[in-house]
Design an enzyme around this catalytic site. Structure first.
Site, PDB file in Angstrom:
ATOM      1  N   TRP A 184       0.918  -1.121   0.125  1.00 25.41           N
ATOM      2  CA  TRP A 184      -0.166   0.037  -0.103  1.00 25.41           C
ATOM      3  C   TRP A 184       0.959   1.386  -0.080  1.00 25.41           C
ATOM      4  O   TRP A 184       0.588   2.162  -0.712  1.00 25.41           O
ATOM      5  CB  TRP A 184      -0.879  -0.152   1.325  1.00 25.41           C
ATOM      6  CG  TRP A 184      -1.826   1.299   1.482  1.00 25.41           C
ATOM      7  CD1 TRP A 184      -2.955   1.569   0.730  1.00 25.41           C
ATOM      8  CD2 TRP A 184      -1.737   2.268   2.427  1.00 25.41           C
ATOM      9  NE1 TRP A 184      -3.361   2.759   1.044  1.00 25.41           N
ATOM     10  CE2 TRP A 184      -2.638   3.020   2.351  1.00 25.41           C
ATOM     11  CE3 TRP A 184      -0.915   2.232   3.362  1.00 25.41           C
ATOM     12  CZ2 TRP A 184      -3.076   4.069   2.872  1.00 25.41           C
ATOM     13  CZ3 TRP A 184      -0.968   3.754   4.225  1.00 25.41           C
ATOM     14  CH2 TRP A 184      -2.098   4.513   3.856  1.00 25.41           C
ATOM     15  N   HIS A 185       2.207   1.471   0.733  1.00 20.67           N
ATOM     16  CA  HIS A 185       2.941   2.463   0.746  1.00 20.67           C
ATOM     17  C   HIS A 185       3.737   2.654  -0.513  1.00 20.67           C
ATOM     18  O   HIS A 185       3.912   3.512  -1.199  1.00 20.67           O
ATOM     19  CB  HIS A 185       3.724   2.019   1.979  1.00 20.67           C
ATOM     20  CG  HIS A 185       3.147   2.664   3.351  1.00 20.67           C
ATOM     21  ND1 HIS A 185       2.622   1.686   3.826  1.00 20.67           N
ATOM     22  CD2 HIS A 185       3.311   3.729   3.881  1.00 20.67           C
ATOM     23  CE1 HIS A 185       2.286   2.378   5.216  1.00 20.67           C
ATOM     24  NE2 HIS A 185       2.575   3.606   5.170  1.00 20.67           N
ATOM     25  N   GLY A 186       4.181   1.472  -1.134  1.00 25.38           N
ATOM     26  CA  GLY A 186       4.729   1.569  -2.328  1.00 25.38           C
ATOM     27  C   GLY A 186       5.798   0.361  -2.533  1.00 25.38           C
ATOM     28  O   GLY A 186       5.923  -0.246  -1.573  1.00 25.38           O
TER      29      GLY A 186
END
Length: 461
Positions: free
Chosen positions: A355-357
């Site tokens: 989700w963050h990358g």
């Protein structure tokens, strides 16, 4: 105007795009305040959607709203066309599109260089879209066997398109959160539940002022500390000349400094959601009762900085996202009749990383955090197994020191992002924050304390 923006940006040490974002972000507070005077549920939905889209346009440009429309429409289409599987479909489509944007924009590099784009807001929006679809999916299930969160949040009927858009973009809350439930949003706009006219609704102004004062303090401390602890030093030859303890102390200060930036952002978003009224979550059971604003709260600063155990960190850091991960990932991976284990923890942390990358630093940090929590649980089990008060206190202190060390060691990867810098920082302190939790986990298979005896009444519960 450009000259004014340039002088303002240089005065506070940020780029013009970041300054534009900050101005729009702070503007969510007066926008949310004005929303209090809108009467009628439909008008509130229109106001929420319109102001959210306008703030996105002013902050990130027209393309941001086009990006936001993709997961929003995909999620709504899934709910309309195939309700029995709309939650799973939206989960994978939403995350698929978010991952594509992460790869295309590589936002982490832009953020490190002082740039900004709509990917951060898209991250929050993706969670809201997915939770709405899953809760609509849960509306088909029988209440028996559902967890408490599923019972509270499930949707029995499809929200209208304007309700859905208002929920997704409500007064710019998609910028940095907090994530909240569609059912809560609908009750707030329709003045039902705890917001009903028959209920006592407290004034939000005192709590808003507290959040704003907290935001000012956090930003001031971050602006003061940031120049003293640059992240670039991890690959500098000077850093390698330092002794072990100085390097470890520098890692702690880098993590400590970076957190105040997040504290500032979340304090502003907390103020906006509180002043809108949506942040109200009921009353305490104390005498006299006090209003709670838990729905707006995303961080407990002292809870993070003085955490007695790594296990408590998800309860005090990025609280609403942690709650989302627990409700929509962790708990849904637990099979009926079985206890959760390391697999559920690792899977949840992996989803959080994606989700963050897709940067190596994110992936390493969240795998590290799963191991860190597992190691902390070992210390807690040993603490609970002893009846000696002195030994108990020693284990409490050990868990506190362990959490402080491993958290600030691990979060360097989250900040520097690249594999080279992450491994350089970890290696500079002999990978102590990786080795220590692994040793604790291995020791737990050798040192197995007896389970504490429960009372007969507790067993019957």
């Amino acid at each position: 105007m450009d000259l004014d923006m340039e002088s303002m940006a240089s005065a506070i040490g940020v780029s013009i795009p970041v300054l534009r974002f900050l101005l729009c972000f702070v503007a969510t507070i007066p926008v949310s305040f004005l929303g209090r005077f809108i009467s009628g549920a439909c008008a509130r939905h229109v106001y929420s959607a319109f102001t959210g889209a306008c703030l996105s346009y002013l902050s990130f440009g027209f393309s941001s709203n086009l990006h936001f429309l993709v997961p929003m429409l995909l999620g709504y289409a899934a709910m309309v066309l195939y309700r029995p599987r709309c939650g799973v479909i939206t989960f994978f489509l939403g995350f698929g599109y978010l991952i594509g944007c992460h790869v295309y924009y590589m936002s982490g590099d832009a953020w490190k260089e002082g740039g900004i784009d709509a990917t951060g807001a898209l991250m929050v929006l993706t969670l809201k879209v997915i939770s709405c679809a899953i809760n609509y999916n849960d509306g088909l299930l029988k209440e028996d066997g559902l967890r408490e969160a599923q019972k509270n949040n499930r949707l029995l009927k499809l929200p209208s398109l304007i309700e859905y858009f208002g929920y997704c973009l409500c007064c710019g809350s998609h910028f940095a959160g907090p994530v909240y439930e569609m059912k809560d949003y609908l009750e707030w706009t329709e003045r039902k539940g705890i917001w009903a006219k028959s209920e006592k609704v407290p004034s939000p102004y005192g709590a808003t002022l507290r959040a704003l004062m907290q935001a000012a303090f956090c930003m001031g401390l971050y602006v003061y500390l940031a120049p003293h602890f640059p992240l670039t030093i991890f690959t500098d030859p000077i850093y390698q000349q330092w002794g072990f303890w100085k390097r470890l102390g520098y890692q702690y200060m880098c993590g400590f400094t970076a957190r105040w930036k997040y504290y500032f952002i979340w304090s502003i978003s907390e103020a906006a959601v509180i002043i809108s009224g949506l942040g109200f979550s009921g009353w305490t059971e104390s005498s006299p009762p006090k209003p709670k604003w838990d729905r707006a709260k995303n961080v407990d600063i002292l809870g993070v900085e003085l955490a007695k155990s790594s296990v408590t960190l998800p309860l005090v850091w990025n609280i609403q996202v942690s709650t989302w991960l627990r409700y929509y990932v962790y708990e849904r991976l637990i099979q009926n009749g079985k206890k959760p284990g390391f697999f559920q923890l690792l899977a949840t942390q992996t989803v959080s990383a994606v989700w963050h990358g897709l940067y190596p630093g994110y992936i390493i940090f969240f795998i590290q955090s799963a191991v860190m929590i597992a190691g902390s649980r070992v210390l807690y089990r040993w603490q609970q197994a002893t009846s000696n008060s002195l030994i108990k206190k020693m284990f409490v202190f050990m868990n506190f020191a362990y959490t402080l060390l491993v958290l600030n060691y691990s979060c360097v990867g989250f900040m520097v992002l690249s594999l080279r810098e992450t491994l350089a920082s970890y290696g500079s302190v002999c990978y102590i924050g990786t080795i220590l939790p692994i040793v604790l986990i291995l020791l737990s298979y050798i040192i197995k304390p007896a389970k504490p005896v429960r009372s007969k009444a507790r067993k019957e519960e």
